[in-house]
Design an enzyme around this catalytic site. Structure first.
Site, PDB file in Angstrom:
ATOM      1  N   MET A   1      15.942  24.992  74.818  1.00  0.00           N
ATOM      2  CA  MET A   1      16.394  24.758  76.202  1.00  0.00           C
ATOM      3  C   MET A   1      17.827  24.250  76.182  1.00  0.00           C
ATOM      4  SD  MET A   1      13.080  22.876  77.830  1.00  0.00           S
ATOM      5  CE  MET A   1      11.410  23.457  77.483  1.00  0.00           C
TER       6      MET A   1
ATOM      7  N   HIS B   1      11.262  30.744  71.824  1.00  0.00           N
ATOM      8  CA  HIS B   1      11.257  30.990  73.275  1.00  0.00           C
ATOM      9  C   HIS B   1      12.579  30.466  73.809  1.00  0.00           C
ATOM     10  CE1 HIS B   1       9.235  29.864  77.400  1.00  0.00           C
ATOM     11  NE2 HIS B   1      10.145  30.819  77.511  1.00  0.00           N
TER      12      HIS B   1
ATOM     13  N   HIS C   1       5.613  27.814  68.035  1.00  0.00           N
ATOM     14  CA  HIS C   1       6.410  28.193  69.210  1.00  0.00           C
ATOM     15  C   HIS C   1       7.541  27.177  69.368  1.00  0.00           C
ATOM     16  CE1 HIS C   1       6.769  29.932  73.330  1.00  0.00           C
ATOM     17  NE2 HIS C   1       7.025  28.689  73.717  1.00  0.00           N
TER      18      HIS C   1
ATOM     19  N   ASP D   1      10.568  25.948  71.559  1.00  0.00           N
ATOM     20  CA  ASP D   1      11.151  26.005  72.904  1.00  0.00           C
ATOM     21  C   ASP D   1      12.616  25.593  72.849  1.00  0.00           C
ATOM     22  OD1 ASP D   1       8.956  26.762  74.667  1.00  0.00           O
ATOM     23  OD2 ASP D   1       8.019  24.897  74.018  1.00  0.00           O
TER      24      ASP D   1
ATOM     25  N   ASP E   1       2.099  30.871  78.501  1.00  0.00           N
ATOM     26  CA  ASP E   1       2.757  29.627  78.072  1.00  0.00           C
ATOM     27  C   ASP E   1       2.832  28.668  79.238  1.00  0.00           C
ATOM     28  OD1 ASP E   1       4.345  27.669  76.952  1.00  0.00           O
ATOM     29  OD2 ASP E   1       6.139  28.920  76.770  1.00  0.00           O
TER      30      ASP E   1
ATOM     31  N   MET F   1       4.880  33.326  82.047  1.00  0.00           N
ATOM     32  CA  MET F   1       4.899  31.863  82.138  1.00  0.00           C
ATOM     33  C   MET F   1       3.828  31.402  83.129  1.00  0.00           C
ATOM     34  SD  MET F   1       7.139  30.719  80.022  1.00  0.00           S
ATOM     35  CE  MET F   1       7.043  28.991  80.523  1.00  0.00           C
TER      36      MET F   1
ATOM     37  N   MET G   1      15.024  29.548  76.364  1.00  0.00           N
ATOM     38  CA  MET G   1      15.243  29.219  77.781  1.00  0.00           C
ATOM     39  C   MET G   1      16.696  28.790  77.912  1.00  0.00           C
ATOM     40  SD  MET G   1      11.620  27.329  78.379  1.00  0.00           S
ATOM     41  CE  MET G   1      11.415  27.084  76.626  1.00  0.00           C
TER      42      MET G   1
ATOM     43  N   SER H   1       3.217  24.844  70.602  1.00  0.00           N
ATOM     44  CA  SER H   1       4.599  24.474  70.928  1.00  0.00           C
ATOM     45  C   SER H   1       4.859  23.068  70.427  1.00  0.00           C
ATOM     46  CB  SER H   1       4.801  24.514  72.442  1.00  0.00           C
ATOM     47  OG  SER H   1       5.910  23.709  72.791  1.00  0.00           O
TER      48      SER H   1
HETATM   49  C1  DX5 Z   1       7.675  25.099  79.001  1.00  0.00           C
HETATM   50  C2  DX5 Z   1       7.545  25.555  77.568  1.00  0.00           C
HETATM   51  C3  DX5 Z   1       6.171  25.518  77.034  1.00  0.00           C
HETATM   52  C4  DX5 Z   1       5.406  24.255  77.268  1.00  0.00           C
HETATM   53  C5  DX5 Z   1       4.134  24.124  76.527  1.00  0.00           C
HETATM   54  O1  DX5 Z   1       8.958  25.366  79.455  1.00  0.00           O
HETATM   55  O2  DX5 Z   1       7.999  26.867  77.438  1.00  0.00           O
HETATM   56  O3  DX5 Z   1       6.121  26.020  75.710  1.00  0.00           O
HETATM   57  O4  DX5 Z   1       6.173  23.143  77.053  1.00  0.00           O
HETATM   58  O5  DX5 Z   1       3.625  22.847  76.717  1.00  0.00           O
HETATM   59  P1  DX5 Z   1       2.245  22.566  77.461  1.00  0.00           P
HETATM   60  O6  DX5 Z   1       1.198  23.303  76.673  1.00  0.00           O
HETATM   61  O7  DX5 Z   1       2.104  21.089  77.401  1.00  0.00           O
HETATM   62  O8  DX5 Z   1       2.353  23.092  78.858  1.00  0.00           O
HETATM   63 ZN    ZN Z   2       7.582  27.958  75.601  1.00  0.00          ZN
END
Ligand code: DX5
Ligand code: ZN
Length: 223
Positions: A38, A67, A34, A36, A174, A138, A69, A10
């Site tokens: 958000m 991913h 990956h 993320d 994750d 998760m 969110m 990520s």
């Molecule tokens: C959390 C994310 C993850 C996360 C991974 O909401 O989806 O992908 O940040 O980071 P680490 O490995 O630091 O938990």
């Molecule tokens: Zn993630």
């Protein structure tokens, strides 16, 4: 039975001003990157809007595992497939029509994946296994990198592995995956591992991916 292991770093903990170069740092050893996404609504944090995400997807040398969110994800999710993501994950808690959205992702050419937050049980979603290329359990509350791995999610991972059975569905974890936690997740049956801070806080991110993969492979070979 040993599973094929995939490591999907990520970039949440990478340098956001230099993401092309950050992805290059892990591209030799990683399977996918990956991403993320958000929106500061579904989770209390913001990373990228669609336009910025599409730019990152277009420069990435690695296939992108998005991913999402984001709230009300149904409209936007197929667009991530359209702009070239290899895999698009929607949250069960953010969709109003799981089946149609998963089908739209697939018909736009990406793998379709469903994510469950830690408090979301697996049972109500078993009926959608036929629509899935990947299931994400998760192992932290979504929103931030660097959180502690939730050991209490391991039974859900094991249950998911059992329900997946002979289907060709990847089982991803994750949150909080590191040298300390990856073995337990692999033994529970995960085969696809997101790691953010463990990889990008390491002096040699590409090598960290290799070490994580080896650990997961050894654990998976014990199954
Ligand atoms: C959390 C994310 C993850 C996360 C991974 O909401 O989806 O992908 O940040 O980071 P680490 O490995 O630091 O938990
Ligand atoms: Zn993630």
């Amino acid at each position: 039975m040993a599973h094929q292991i995939r490591i999907t770093p990520s970039i949440l903990n990478a340098d956001f001003n230099n993401l092309g170069a950050e992805i290059d740092r892990i591209s030799v050893t990683s399977d996918l990157v990956h991403l993320d996404v958000m929106d500061n609504i579904f989770v209390p944090n913001f990373t990228f809007d669609f336009a910025r995400a599409a730019e990152i997807i277009s420069v990435s040398k690695l296939p992108v595992d998005a991913h999402l969110m984001v709230a009300e994800v149904d409209q936007i999710a197929p667009k991530y497939a359209e702009v070239g993501c290899a895999s698009v994950t929607i949250h069960a808690e953010a969709t109003f029509d799981i089946r149609s959205t998963l089908r739209a992702i697939r018909s736009n050419g990406a793998r379709a994946a469903l994510a469950l937050k830690p408090k979301t049980p697996l049972e109500p979603y078993l009926e959608f296994l036929g629509e899935l290329d990947m299931l994400l359990i998760m192992t932290v509350e979504p929103g931030f990198g660097g959180q502690k791995f939730m050991v209490d999610q391991l039974p859900k991972v094991a249950q998911a592995r059992k329900e997946i059975g002979a289907r060709a569905i990847w089982l991803q974890v994750d949150g909080g995956i590191s040298l300390e936690t990856i073995e337990a997740a692999a033994i529970a049956g995960a085969d696809t591992f997101v790691a953010g801070s463990a990889v990008f806080n390491s002096p040699d991110p590409a090598q960290m991916v290799t070490i994580l993969r080896e650990k997961a492979q050894i654990s998976s070979s014990l199954l």
